[in-house]
Design an enzyme around this catalytic site. Sequence first.
Site, PDB file in Angstrom:
ATOM      1  N   LYS A  13      39.922  31.816  39.016  1.00  0.00           N
ATOM      2  CA  LYS A  13      38.930  30.895  39.597  1.00  0.00           C
ATOM      3  C   LYS A  13      37.514  31.347  39.271  1.00  0.00           C
ATOM      4  CE  LYS A  13      40.262  31.684  43.851  1.00  0.00           C
ATOM      5  NZ  LYS A  13      41.331  32.664  43.557  1.00  0.00           N
ATOM      6  N   ARG A  88      39.622  27.643  51.881  1.00  0.00           N
ATOM      7  CA  ARG A  88      40.854  28.406  51.763  1.00  0.00           C
ATOM      8  C   ARG A  88      41.828  28.069  52.872  1.00  0.00           C
ATOM      9  NH1 ARG A  88      38.913  32.830  48.828  1.00  0.00           N
ATOM     10  NH2 ARG A  88      40.566  34.222  48.163  1.00  0.00           N
ATOM     11  N   ARG A 127      41.870  44.358  36.470  1.00  0.00           N
ATOM     12  CA  ARG A 127      40.523  43.799  36.680  1.00  0.00           C
ATOM     13  C   ARG A 127      39.544  44.911  37.078  1.00  0.00           C
ATOM     14  NH1 ARG A 127      39.434  38.956  40.689  1.00  0.00           N
ATOM     15  NH2 ARG A 127      40.498  40.316  42.159  1.00  0.00           N
ATOM     16  N   ARG A 160      38.458  46.699  42.679  1.00  0.00           N
ATOM     17  CA  ARG A 160      38.196  46.233  44.045  1.00  0.00           C
ATOM     18  C   ARG A 160      39.205  46.827  45.011  1.00  0.00           C
ATOM     19  NH1 ARG A 160      37.559  39.797  43.504  1.00  0.00           N
ATOM     20  NH2 ARG A 160      38.889  39.930  45.344  1.00  0.00           N
ATOM     21  N   ARG A 171      47.833  39.261  49.852  1.00  0.00           N
ATOM     22  CA  ARG A 171      46.939  38.137  49.543  1.00  0.00           C
ATOM     23  C   ARG A 171      47.737  36.950  49.018  1.00  0.00           C
ATOM     24  NH1 ARG A 171      42.914  41.054  45.674  1.00  0.00           N
ATOM     25  NH2 ARG A 171      42.013  38.993  45.351  1.00  0.00           N
TER      26      ARG A 171
HETATM   27  P1  AP5 Z   1      39.360  36.235  38.260  1.00  0.00           P
HETATM   28  O1  AP5 Z   1      38.612  35.149  37.550  1.00  0.00           O
HETATM   29  O2  AP5 Z   1      38.592  37.378  38.794  1.00  0.00           O
HETATM   30  O3  AP5 Z   1      40.321  35.564  39.362  1.00  0.00           O
HETATM   31  P2  AP5 Z   1      40.025  34.905  40.772  1.00  0.00           P
HETATM   32  O4  AP5 Z   1      40.913  33.708  40.881  1.00  0.00           O
HETATM   33  O5  AP5 Z   1      38.557  34.707  40.972  1.00  0.00           O
HETATM   34  O6  AP5 Z   1      40.614  36.053  41.686  1.00  0.00           O
HETATM   35  P3  AP5 Z   1      40.030  36.730  43.009  1.00  0.00           P
HETATM   36  O7  AP5 Z   1      40.811  37.972  43.246  1.00  0.00           O
HETATM   37  O8  AP5 Z   1      38.543  36.833  42.953  1.00  0.00           O
HETATM   38  O9  AP5 Z   1      40.465  35.662  44.014  1.00  0.00           O
HETATM   39  P4  AP5 Z   1      40.620  35.819  45.490  1.00  0.00           P
HETATM   40  O10 AP5 Z   1      40.758  34.399  45.789  1.00  0.00           O
HETATM   41  O11 AP5 Z   1      41.695  36.651  46.006  1.00  0.00           O
HETATM   42  O12 AP5 Z   1      39.304  36.656  45.892  1.00  0.00           O
HETATM   43  P5  AP5 Z   1      37.929  36.244  46.564  1.00  0.00           P
HETATM   44  O13 AP5 Z   1      36.879  37.104  46.027  1.00  0.00           O
HETATM   45  O14 AP5 Z   1      37.752  34.775  46.527  1.00  0.00           O
HETATM   46  O15 AP5 Z   1      40.493  36.757  37.254  1.00  0.00           O
HETATM   47  C1  AP5 Z   1      41.354  37.811  37.630  1.00  0.00           C
HETATM   48  C2  AP5 Z   1      41.537  38.780  36.450  1.00  0.00           C
HETATM   49  O16 AP5 Z   1      42.264  38.133  35.423  1.00  0.00           O
HETATM   50  C3  AP5 Z   1      40.215  39.223  35.807  1.00  0.00           C
HETATM   51  O17 AP5 Z   1      40.326  40.576  35.410  1.00  0.00           O
HETATM   52  C4  AP5 Z   1      40.062  38.289  34.612  1.00  0.00           C
HETATM   53  O18 AP5 Z   1      39.312  38.905  33.563  1.00  0.00           O
HETATM   54  C5  AP5 Z   1      41.508  38.047  34.208  1.00  0.00           C
HETATM   55  N1  AP5 Z   1      41.728  36.702  33.693  1.00  0.00           N
HETATM   56  C6  AP5 Z   1      41.150  35.532  34.113  1.00  0.00           C
HETATM   57  N2  AP5 Z   1      41.618  34.476  33.423  1.00  0.00           N
HETATM   58  C7  AP5 Z   1      42.537  34.972  32.544  1.00  0.00           C
HETATM   59  C8  AP5 Z   1      43.371  34.387  31.550  1.00  0.00           C
HETATM   60  N3  AP5 Z   1      43.373  33.047  31.324  1.00  0.00           N
HETATM   61  N4  AP5 Z   1      44.197  35.212  30.857  1.00  0.00           N
HETATM   62  C9  AP5 Z   1      44.197  36.566  31.070  1.00  0.00           C
HETATM   63  N5  AP5 Z   1      43.423  37.185  31.979  1.00  0.00           N
HETATM   64  C10 AP5 Z   1      42.600  36.403  32.719  1.00  0.00           C
HETATM   65  O19 AP5 Z   1      38.219  36.656  48.072  1.00  0.00           O
HETATM   66  C11 AP5 Z   1      38.439  37.992  48.465  1.00  0.00           C
HETATM   67  C12 AP5 Z   1      38.673  38.073  49.958  1.00  0.00           C
HETATM   68  O20 AP5 Z   1      37.509  37.568  50.666  1.00  0.00           O
HETATM   69  C13 AP5 Z   1      39.825  37.229  50.496  1.00  0.00           C
HETATM   70  O21 AP5 Z   1      41.063  37.903  50.389  1.00  0.00           O
HETATM   71  C14 AP5 Z   1      39.370  37.010  51.937  1.00  0.00           C
HETATM   72  O22 AP5 Z   1      39.625  38.149  52.726  1.00  0.00           O
HETATM   73  C15 AP5 Z   1      37.879  36.842  51.817  1.00  0.00           C
HETATM   74  N6  AP5 Z   1      37.481  35.431  51.647  1.00  0.00           N
HETATM   75  C16 AP5 Z   1      36.839  34.887  50.568  1.00  0.00           C
HETATM   76  N7  AP5 Z   1      36.649  33.556  50.739  1.00  0.00           N
HETATM   77  C17 AP5 Z   1      37.187  33.253  51.956  1.00  0.00           C
HETATM   78  C18 AP5 Z   1      37.337  32.041  52.697  1.00  0.00           C
HETATM   79  N8  AP5 Z   1      36.908  30.860  52.213  1.00  0.00           N
HETATM   80  N9  AP5 Z   1      37.943  32.108  53.907  1.00  0.00           N
HETATM   81  C19 AP5 Z   1      38.377  33.269  54.409  1.00  0.00           C
HETATM   82  N10 AP5 Z   1      38.301  34.453  53.757  1.00  0.00           N
HETATM   83  C20 AP5 Z   1      37.707  34.442  52.547  1.00  0.00           C
HETATM   84 MG    MG Z   2      37.116  35.633  42.258  1.00  0.00          MG
END
Ligand code: AP5
Ligand code: MG
Length: 213
Positions: A13, A88, A127, A160, A171
Amino acid sequence: MKIIMLGAPGAGKGTQAKMIAKEYGIPHVSTGDIFRANIKEGTELGMEAKGYMDKGLLVPDELTVKILLDRVAKDDCKNGYVLDGFPRTIPQAEVLEDALNKLNDKIDFAIDVNVPDENIIKRMSGRRACLKCGATYHIEHVPPKKEGICDVCGEPLVLRDDDKPETVKNRLDVYHKQTQPLIDFYSERNILKTVDGTVDMMDVFNAIKAILG
Ligand code: AP5
Ligand code: MG
């Protein structure tokens, strides 16, 4: 244009949202990045969010919704934005919908980046993230120019805290229970688009561009 990115943790994402933001000239708004910036600065919000994030749990809706609505009310969001990691939960989606309705506005596209669970755990352990500017890398797929150092701002890169395999499993469970129902929510509103997130990231981006036009 107002866009929501849906998908499991690690689906890509953030990777895609950054490319969309650049291509279409709209801000990338990631609630995860906002929480991590607060943790780094040691704010009260950051301390509260960290307890949930480190366990792989969601930060409570009350906290998250306020932060997001404040962010999208800023001037730079006037012409649209790409939301990454919000909503979410169904209540978060409803609050956003109500807030937009009041402004006679709506979300244009909800893009689901689809990646099966098996691929996710492998991706996450590779990552590396920059906590200063939010840039992300992958030790195999997207390595930084200099090992362990952010290309953009020169800060050291980190694994992270929530990318450890046990936490990633939690997660994923949380994702299936609390976030996946949003796929039906946006499908019912006829704005859901699904892309295959297992292919090369430029191919994922091309599929998204074909949708957004
Ligand atoms: P990346 O693009 O970083 O993936 P992502 O979908 O952004 O993954 P996140 O871990 O950031 O998602 P998340 O939803 O768990 O975390 P968030 O920060 O939102 O890609 C992942 C890896 O793969 C990278 O190394 C990339 O280079 C590689 N990659 C990408 N595309 C690829 C491809 N096509 N092929 C190969 N490799 C590829 O949230 C973290 C925490 O915050 C949550 O767990 C929660 O506790 C809290 N939080 C955040 N938002 C909320 C909310 N709205 N409500 C409640 N809690 C929340
Ligand atoms: Mg992300």
